[in-house]
Design an enzyme around this catalytic site. Structure first.
Site, mmCIF file in Angstrom:
data_model
loop_
_atom_site.group_PDB
_atom_site.id
_atom_site.type_symbol
_atom_site.label_atom_id
_atom_site.label_comp_id
_atom_site.label_asym_id
_atom_site.label_seq_id
_atom_site.Cartn_x
_atom_site.Cartn_y
_atom_site.Cartn_z
ATOM 1 N N SER A 215 0.863 -1.253 -0.073
ATOM 2 C CA SER A 215 0.173 0.001 0.059
ATOM 3 C C SER A 215 0.819 1.483 -0.088
ATOM 4 O O SER A 215 1.942 1.248 0.488
ATOM 5 C CB SER A 215 -0.898 -0.027 1.284
ATOM 6 N N GLN B 130 0.413 -0.373 -4.577
ATOM 7 C CA GLN B 130 -0.682 0.238 -4.789
ATOM 8 C C GLN B 130 -0.608 1.690 -4.751
ATOM 9 O O GLN B 130 0.151 2.162 -3.852
ATOM 10 C CB GLN B 130 -1.872 -0.179 -3.730
ATOM 11 N N ARG C 236 -16.000 7.275 8.075
ATOM 12 C CA ARG C 236 -15.922 5.860 8.691
ATOM 13 C C ARG C 236 -16.067 6.104 10.325
ATOM 14 O O ARG C 236 -15.098 6.680 11.163
ATOM 15 C CB ARG C 236 -14.356 5.220 8.562
ATOM 16 N N HIS D 99 -14.363 -0.779 -2.125
ATOM 17 C CA HIS D 99 -13.465 -0.472 -1.320
ATOM 18 C C HIS D 99 -13.759 -0.872 0.060
ATOM 19 O O HIS D 99 -13.769 -0.433 1.402
ATOM 20 C CB HIS D 99 -13.382 1.216 -0.870
ATOM 21 N N ARG E 285 -15.966 0.892 2.775
ATOM 22 C CA ARG E 285 -15.317 1.900 3.309
ATOM 23 C C ARG E 285 -15.448 3.181 2.919
ATOM 24 O O ARG E 285 -15.009 4.296 3.456
ATOM 25 C CB ARG E 285 -13.948 1.547 3.628
#
Length: 394
Positions: free
Chosen positions: A111, A132, A169, A282, A285
């Protein structure tokens, strides 16, 4: 000590262990979704509703669980997808997960916001792996990250397109992760103090806690206020398909676009030069009440499956779920929460054990369905009378 402490075998088992071991705010970071978490739960629920057709008296003595994925052979039709801050779940967590993936023979995706840098993962012997990227406003820094990833052996770039801004979130506000002030800091400290094993493994032995790929921009991964401020400041909501074409010019390897939920966007990804797309909301999320990833998969596979390799993520919790996704048009699945739970619970050993369990589940399911190769899976594998069937939505 319960049986779950001795022999975890399912994602639910590893989730239970991760919850015990992690500070509450870190468990919620893995486990939570946006707003009321409807899409998060829908992702799993649609997998539960689908039923398979069992066939008998087929020669299934030899079964092959491998798949050709973007020019390389993976031992299973899955990829460890990008999970931010994995090094906060277990000591140098990205390295442990990458080594587990390499041992099993599936790709690992580092990530942008991982604790371990791409160089550290490479130095640990876990290359090749995927990288990513989120698009940042600082395009010079984006180019620098791409150079670093390429120099670390990455040949596959996963570009996430569904985070122009961070979703709401709510768990992260409730538990203090994204709150500020003295009370939030006190709550944060209290949660950490309840987890002595985590303090020793991650808090002390797992340093440095910087976000390795962003260390020039953000030094301390434990400074959560600074982390949120960086996301708000640098994640670029003005990004369009023209930026994907620019990215295609910068990156010499394979380009995978993650976060596609509509056929028109899949076609746009193909036009922009992508080699694959990941059907994904996702993990629930981002936009709550958006459709489950699985319900979007058939139409996207039908639209671009002859041009691109199609993957999906969201709600995959077993080898049986992998079978269902492939039957609906996926070449492979990406997983996030499952490997994050296993990593937090048991480190590299946990991730390897989970993947081996899924290998067994996939192989046994193939035998009972009556097939020997994954490319024999299609919609006819699924029971059209499944409750809550999604076929009409394809």
């Amino acid at each position: 000590m319960s049986a779950y402490d001795i022999t975890p075998v399912s994602v639910a088992d590893y989730r239970r262990l991760a919850r015990r071991r992690l500070p509450h705010f870190l468990f919620d970071y893995i486990d939570g979704g946006a707003n009321q978490e409807r899409s998060l739960h829908d992702n799993e629920d649609f997998f539960r509703k689908l039923r398979l057709r069992q066939r008998v008296m087929c020669n299934v003595a030899i079964r092959n669980t491998s798949v050709n994925l973007l020019g390389n052979t993976a031992s299973l039709p899955l990829v460890l997808g990008p999970v931010g801050m994995a090094g906060m779940f277990r000591r140098r967590g990205e390295i442990q997960a990458a080594n587990a993936a390499k041992h099993i023979g599936v790709p690992f995706t580092a990530s942008t916001v991982g604790v371990c840098s791409v160089e550290e993962i490479q130095d640990a012997g876990a290359a090749p792996f995927w990288f990513q990227l989120y698009m940042l406003r600082d395009r010079d820094f984006v180019q620098e990250m791409l150079r670093r990833a390429q120099n670390a052996g990455c040949r596959h770039l996963v570009f996430t397109v569904d985070l122009p801004v961070a979703g709401m979130r709510l768990r992260d506000f409730r538990n203090g992760l994204l709150s500020s002030g003295a009370l939030a800091k006190l709550s944060y400290a209290a949660q950490v103090l309840t987890c002595p094993a985590w303090i020793g493994d991650v808090g002390i032995r797992g340093k440095p806690h910087s976000l390795g790929n962003l260390s020039q921009k953000l030094n301390d991964a434990t400074d959560l206020t600074a982390y949120k401020a960086f996301i708000d400041d640098q994640f670029d909501p003005s990004c369009t398909w023209d930026d994907i074409r620019w990215l295609r010019d910068q990156w010499p390897g394979q380009l995978i676009i993650k976060g596609i939920m509509e056929p028109d966007d899949a076609r746009a990804a193909a036009d922009a030069g992508a080699h694959a797309v990941v059907v994904s909301n996702h993990g629930g999320r981002q936009l709550d009440s958006v459709g489950a990833s699985l319900t979007k998969l058939p139409a996207i596979a039908a639209a671009v499956g002859d041009q691109l390799e199609v993957m999906m993520d969201g709600g995959v919790r077993s080898g049986i779920d992998v079978i269902k996704a492939i039957a609906l048009g996926a070449r492979a699945v990406m997983i996030g929460r499952p490997w994050a739970y296993a990593l937090a619970a048991r480190g590299q050993t946990g991730v390897e054990s989970l993947l081996e369990q899924w290998r067994r589940e996939i192989s046994i399911a193939m035998a009972l369905i009556g097939i020997t190769e994954l490319n024999q899976l299609d919609a006819s594998t699924l029971d059209q009378a499944s409750p809550g069937t999604i076929f009409s939505q394809g």
